[in-house]
Design an enzyme around this catalytic site. Structure first.
Site, PDB file in Angstrom:
ATOM      1  N   GLU A  34      -0.600   3.643 -19.469  1.00 53.51           N
ATOM      2  CA  GLU A  34      -1.074   4.376 -18.269  1.00 53.51           C
ATOM      3  C   GLU A  34      -1.609   3.409 -17.209  1.00 53.51           C
ATOM      4  O   GLU A  34      -2.587   3.689 -16.516  1.00 53.51           O
ATOM      5  CB  GLU A  34      -2.065   5.467 -18.649  1.00 53.51           C
ATOM      6  CG  GLU A  34      -1.318   6.585 -19.345  1.00 53.51           C
ATOM      7  CD  GLU A  34      -1.942   7.951 -19.259  1.00 53.51           C
ATOM      8  OE1 GLU A  34      -2.669   8.217 -18.278  1.00 53.51           O
ATOM      9  OE2 GLU A  34      -1.671   8.754 -20.149  1.00 53.51           O
TER      10      GLU A  34
HETATM   11  N1  COS Z   1      -1.931   9.774  -4.984  1.00 52.52           N
HETATM   12  C1  COS Z   1      -1.025  10.173  -4.048  1.00 52.52           C
HETATM   13  N2  COS Z   1      -0.128   9.333  -3.508  1.00 52.52           N
HETATM   14  C2  COS Z   1      -0.131   8.061  -3.908  1.00 52.52           C
HETATM   15  C3  COS Z   1      -1.032   7.569  -4.876  1.00 52.52           C
HETATM   16  C4  COS Z   1      -1.958   8.495  -5.400  1.00 52.52           C
HETATM   17  N3  COS Z   1      -2.848   8.108  -6.325  1.00 52.52           N
HETATM   18  N4  COS Z   1      -0.804   6.266  -5.076  1.00 52.52           N
HETATM   19  C5  COS Z   1       0.209   5.920  -4.268  1.00 52.52           C
HETATM   20  N5  COS Z   1       0.609   7.009  -3.571  1.00 52.52           N
HETATM   21  C6  COS Z   1       1.666   7.066  -2.566  1.00 52.52           C
HETATM   22  C7  COS Z   1       1.360   6.101  -1.427  1.00 52.52           C
HETATM   23  O1  COS Z   1       0.539   6.730  -0.462  1.00 52.52           O
HETATM   24  C8  COS Z   1       2.738   5.787  -0.907  1.00 52.52           C
HETATM   25  O2  COS Z   1       3.165   6.846  -0.082  1.00 52.52           O
HETATM   26  P1  COS Z   1       3.983   6.552   1.273  1.00 52.52           P
HETATM   27  O3  COS Z   1       5.213   5.774   0.866  1.00 52.52           O
HETATM   28  O4  COS Z   1       4.288   7.918   1.772  1.00 52.52           O
HETATM   29  O5  COS Z   1       3.072   5.776   2.160  1.00 52.52           O
HETATM   30  C9  COS Z   1       3.589   5.805  -2.146  1.00 52.52           C
HETATM   31  O6  COS Z   1       2.885   6.585  -3.119  1.00 52.52           O
HETATM   32  C10 COS Z   1       3.856   4.436  -2.708  1.00 52.52           C
HETATM   33  O7  COS Z   1       2.604   3.842  -2.986  1.00 52.52           O
HETATM   34  P2  COS Z   1       2.362   2.284  -2.985  1.00 52.52           P
HETATM   35  O8  COS Z   1       2.958   1.710  -1.730  1.00 52.52           O
HETATM   36  O9  COS Z   1       0.934   2.040  -3.266  1.00 52.52           O
HETATM   37  O10 COS Z   1       3.307   1.859  -4.210  1.00 52.52           O
HETATM   38  P3  COS Z   1       3.449   0.496  -4.967  1.00 52.52           P
HETATM   39  O11 COS Z   1       4.874   0.324  -5.292  1.00 52.52           O
HETATM   40  O12 COS Z   1       2.721  -0.582  -4.251  1.00 52.52           O
HETATM   41  O13 COS Z   1       2.733   0.776  -6.388  1.00 52.52           O
HETATM   42  C11 COS Z   1       1.075   1.281  -8.024  1.00 52.52           C
HETATM   43  C12 COS Z   1       1.602   1.495  -6.611  1.00 52.52           C
HETATM   44  C13 COS Z   1       1.112  -0.168  -8.460  1.00 52.52           C
HETATM   45  C14 COS Z   1      -0.381   1.745  -7.999  1.00 52.52           C
HETATM   46  C15 COS Z   1       1.904   2.162  -8.982  1.00 52.52           C
HETATM   47  O14 COS Z   1       3.227   1.696  -9.052  1.00 52.52           O
HETATM   48  C16 COS Z   1       1.340   2.221 -10.378  1.00 52.52           C
HETATM   49  O15 COS Z   1       0.363   2.948 -10.643  1.00 52.52           O
HETATM   50  N6  COS Z   1       1.971   1.469 -11.326  1.00 52.52           N
HETATM   51  C17 COS Z   1       1.618   1.573 -12.710  1.00 52.52           C
HETATM   52  C18 COS Z   1       2.361   2.689 -13.314  1.00 52.52           C
HETATM   53  C19 COS Z   1       1.790   3.092 -14.599  1.00 52.52           C
HETATM   54  O16 COS Z   1       0.599   3.374 -14.729  1.00 52.52           O
HETATM   55  N7  COS Z   1       2.649   3.166 -15.599  1.00 52.52           N
HETATM   56  C20 COS Z   1       2.304   3.652 -16.850  1.00 52.52           C
HETATM   57  C21 COS Z   1       3.220   4.767 -17.119  1.00 52.52           C
HETATM   58  S1  COS Z   1       2.511   6.154 -17.751  1.00 52.52           S
HETATM   59  S2  COS Z   1       2.199   5.774 -19.611  1.00 52.52           S
END
Ligand code: COS
Length: 388
Positions: free
Chosen positions: A369
């Protein structure tokens, strides 16, 4: 004994649920924990126990068959179960993870169609985001494709590391619908067990949480009704992220429970084991270790309960708090279980005692996660922005 600050203290209903859970854990789960770890088999009996006691739909609103409870209650329940058996706690936590895309992104019709069976435990839910080349970079490297074909979508691709994927009846799958649209090119779908082209692949052999099946899922021209798309086309990535905001506290709770269980065991041991004429806990070397472990567990707990309350309030800074809780609780789980093994000395290293299992189980909470590095990314972005 500790007294919880009033804002996170339990109300009467929560106290009743927690008392019931403690009884179930003591009578039915703790005695099974070592065996579940040793056999590596999914404990269907414990899933049934949770279903019978309404623990699989705690935060699902009552109009969809759930308990209509709070996230605070939900995390406290996960914590209690994880004190004895991390694998069993994951049954409750992943049922929540798997249903959240529907609760967050689904239409009224979809919520009525899917949530009651998940809440009752008749159906098991799972969440499929991760792929071989996209773990932390969940968006940029996603390869699974969904192509619209009239009233259906055809899915092709592979997901890995899917907790409960082999036992799930309902899987929320994220797939690219428009490769040119970046974060707005991902959509979310519900894929049901038995759908042609939905194949359960390899099962991982893991260090810990061995009673929780982690598998590969393959979609080979898997055709699903368009009515199973959650939200609009292109809304999938945001749904996936909003889900993680609410599910990370569940994993933090699992981590905290593992730490608290190990601390309890090590403390009892340190009071009973005699060395140099007195209990080892009364030697400063061990006593101070226990003091640090206790302080870490209690501070992690406060952070977690605040994060859970933020989930209940729908607070705008929920991502920040969920990630801080996951980061802190995961690290505390690892350090406290490692120290618990140390307190027990050679016995701690033996599978005749539970702390070595707890140490193995703790490790995953720093990885899944979102790794601890991803939590720091989310936290620092909330503080200073993302930049280019
Ligand atoms: N709530 C709502 N929207 C969100 C959000 C949230 N918590 N986090 C990101 N977004 C939206 C952003 O606003 C952005 O929207 P726009 O393109 O419309 O501006 C979009 O999603 C992309 O976000 P961002 O640019 O931050 O994406 P990144 O590729 O930089 O990655 C992370 C963001 C690293 C935070 C994400 O990929 C992540 O959480 N990775 C880990 C995944 C994970 O936990 N995997 C485990 C799997 S489950 S066991």
């Amino acid at each position: 004994m500790t007294t919880a600050p009033p804002e996170i203290a339990s109300n009467d209903e929560e106290t009743m649920i927690l008392e019931m859970v403690r009884e179930l854990v003591a009578e039915k789960i703790a005695p099974r924990a070592a065996e579940i770890d040793a056999t590596g088999e999914f404990p269907w009996d414990i899933k049934e126990l949770f279903a019978q006691n309404d623990l699989l739909g705690i935060p699902i609103p009552s109009e969809y068959g759930g308990l209509g409870g709070t996230f605070v209650t939900y995390v406290k329940v996960v914590e209690e179960i994880a004190k004895a058996c991390a694998s069993s706690s994951l049954i409750v936590a992943v049922q929540e993870l798997g249903m959240l895309p529907i609760l967050i992104g689904g239409s009224e019709e979809q919520k009525k169609r899917f949530l009651p069976d998940i809440a009752s435990g008749k159906k098991i839910a799972a969440y499929a985001l991760t792929e071989a080349s996209s773990g932390s970079d969940a968006l940029g490297s996603m390869r699974t494709r969904a192509v619209r074909n009239g009233d259906t979508y055809v899915l092709n691709g592979q997901k890995i590391w899917i907790t409960n994927g082999s036992v799930a009846d309902v899987v929320c799958v994220f797939a690219v619908t428009d490769p040119s649209a970046g974060s707005r090119g991902v959509s979310a779908f519900v894929v049901e067990k038995g759908t042609k082209g939905f194949i359960v692949g390899k099962k991982e052999k893991k260090m810990g949480i061995r009673g929780s099946p982690t598998v590969e899922l393959v979609f080979d021209n898997c055709e699903i009704p368009a009515a199973n798309r959650l939200g609009e086309e292109g809304e999938g990535f945001k749904i996936a992220m909003k889900v993680l905001d609410k599910s990370r506290p569940g994993i933090a709770a699992q981590a905290l429970g593992i730490a608290a269980g190990a601390l309890e065991y090590a403390t009892t041991y340190a009071k009973e084991r005699i060395a140099f004429g007195k209990p080892i806990g009364q030697h400063q070397g061990v006593g101070f270790m226990l003091a640090d472990m206790k302080t870490e567990v209690e501070s992690a707990r406060l952070l977690l309960y605040v994060a859970a309350r933020k989930c209940d309030e729908g607070a705008p800074d929920v991502s920040l708090w969920a990630s801080m809780a996951k980061l802190k609780c995961g690290d505390v789980a690892m350090s406290v279980t490692t120290d618990a093994v140390q307190v027990l000395g050679g016995f701690g290293y033996s599978s005749d005692y539970p702390v070595e299992r707890m140490m193995r189980d703790a490790k995953i909470t720093q990885i899944y996660e979102g790794t601890q590095q991803i939590q720091r990314l989310v936290i620092s972005r909330a503080m200073v922005g993302k930049g280019k």
